[in-house]
Design an enzyme around this catalytic site. Structure first.
Site, PDB file in Angstrom:
ATOM      1  N   TYR A 136       0.836  -1.197   0.000  1.00 52.08           N
ATOM      2  CA  TYR A 136       0.000   0.000   0.000  1.00 52.08           C
ATOM      3  C   TYR A 136       0.877   1.256   0.000  1.00 52.08           C
ATOM      4  O   TYR A 136       0.647   2.182  -0.777  1.00 52.08           O
ATOM      5  CB  TYR A 136      -0.936  -0.007   1.217  1.00 52.08           C
ATOM      6  CG  TYR A 136      -1.867   1.165   1.243  1.00 52.08           C
ATOM      7  CD1 TYR A 136      -3.050   1.160   0.514  1.00 52.08           C
ATOM      8  CD2 TYR A 136      -1.556   2.307   1.973  1.00 52.08           C
ATOM      9  CE1 TYR A 136      -3.904   2.250   0.513  1.00 52.08           C
ATOM     10  CE2 TYR A 136      -2.401   3.401   1.987  1.00 52.08           C
ATOM     11  CZ  TYR A 136      -3.571   3.366   1.257  1.00 52.08           C
ATOM     12  OH  TYR A 136      -4.409   4.454   1.262  1.00 52.08           O
TER      13      TYR A 136
ATOM     14  N   HIS B  75       1.411   4.162  -3.019  1.00 46.13           N
ATOM     15  CA  HIS B  75       1.167   5.589  -2.787  1.00 46.13           C
ATOM     16  C   HIS B  75       2.423   6.441  -2.945  1.00 46.13           C
ATOM     17  O   HIS B  75       2.329   7.664  -2.966  1.00 46.13           O
ATOM     18  CB  HIS B  75       0.484   5.797  -1.432  1.00 46.13           C
ATOM     19  CG  HIS B  75      -0.971   5.501  -1.517  1.00 46.13           C
ATOM     20  ND1 HIS B  75      -1.466   4.217  -1.474  1.00 46.13           N
ATOM     21  CD2 HIS B  75      -2.029   6.316  -1.718  1.00 46.13           C
ATOM     22  CE1 HIS B  75      -2.779   4.261  -1.623  1.00 46.13           C
ATOM     23  NE2 HIS B  75      -3.151   5.524  -1.773  1.00 46.13           N
TER      24      HIS B  75
ATOM     25  N   TYR C 194      -4.181  17.171   0.453  1.00 44.94           N
ATOM     26  CA  TYR C 194      -4.614  15.803   0.748  1.00 44.94           C
ATOM     27  C   TYR C 194      -3.410  14.997   1.211  1.00 44.94           C
ATOM     28  O   TYR C 194      -2.402  14.920   0.514  1.00 44.94           O
ATOM     29  CB  TYR C 194      -5.233  15.204  -0.514  1.00 44.94           C
ATOM     30  CG  TYR C 194      -5.849  13.834  -0.375  1.00 44.94           C
ATOM     31  CD1 TYR C 194      -6.273  13.329   0.846  1.00 44.94           C
ATOM     32  CD2 TYR C 194      -6.024  13.043  -1.496  1.00 44.94           C
ATOM     33  CE1 TYR C 194      -6.856  12.075   0.946  1.00 44.94           C
ATOM     34  CE2 TYR C 194      -6.607  11.791  -1.417  1.00 44.94           C
ATOM     35  CZ  TYR C 194      -7.020  11.319  -0.191  1.00 44.94           C
ATOM     36  OH  TYR C 194      -7.594  10.075  -0.099  1.00 44.94           O
TER      37      TYR C 194
ATOM     38  N   TRP D 256      -8.528   3.406 -10.026  1.00 43.35           N
ATOM     39  CA  TRP D 256      -7.715   3.481  -8.803  1.00 43.35           C
ATOM     40  C   TRP D 256      -8.440   2.797  -7.630  1.00 43.35           C
ATOM     41  O   TRP D 256      -7.840   2.004  -6.905  1.00 43.35           O
ATOM     42  CB  TRP D 256      -7.400   4.938  -8.468  1.00 43.35           C
ATOM     43  CG  TRP D 256      -6.550   5.085  -7.245  1.00 43.35           C
ATOM     44  CD1 TRP D 256      -6.970   5.366  -5.981  1.00 43.35           C
ATOM     45  CD2 TRP D 256      -5.125   4.932  -7.160  1.00 43.35           C
ATOM     46  NE1 TRP D 256      -5.908   5.406  -5.118  1.00 43.35           N
ATOM     47  CE2 TRP D 256      -4.758   5.146  -5.823  1.00 43.35           C
ATOM     48  CE3 TRP D 256      -4.136   4.637  -8.098  1.00 43.35           C
ATOM     49  CZ2 TRP D 256      -3.437   5.070  -5.388  1.00 43.35           C
ATOM     50  CZ3 TRP D 256      -2.826   4.575  -7.660  1.00 43.35           C
ATOM     51  CH2 TRP D 256      -2.482   4.778  -6.325  1.00 43.35           C
TER      52      TRP D 256
END
Length: 108
Positions: free
Chosen positions: A17, A21, A40, A75
């Site tokens: 993960y 990212h 964000y 995504w």
């Protein structure tokens, strides 16, 4: 406005993960910006607790706008396998909003 949310990443998938990212698709980043997502950030705790922070004028509108993009559909489909407790829903429709209880303003 500021929003904070959480999700739970599967502990056995955390490394991947994080890797994913570190290389978020440029077209996904562009779509987020175009649909009103600002500042964000995602933060990941060692047990898989994911905390997100985003600023946007209207979260519901920003979520609806990003949901209409093809890149977001791709995504979210790829990211869904990383989370627990989302019950077959896309991750971006599954996060739990947290209530802001304090904010230190720049002003006195």
């Amino acid at each position: 406005m500021r929003y904070c949310f959480n999700l739970q990443v599967r502990p056995e998938r955390m490394a991947e993960y994080v890797e994913r990212h570190q290389a978020v698709w440029p077209e996904m980043q562009d779509a987020l910006r175009a649909t009103g997502w600002r500042n964000y950030s995602l933060f990941l705790r060692s047990d898989g607790l994911l905390v997100g922070y985003v600023e946007t004028d209207d979260l519901a509108a920003a979520q609806a706008a990003i949901a209409r993009t093809e890149v977001n559909a791709r995504w979210q489909a790829e990211m869904a396998e990383f989370f627990t407790g989302i019950d077959g829903r896309p991750p971006d429709e599954s996060f739990v909003l947290l209530t802001e209880v304090f904010h230190l303003s720049e002003e006195k």
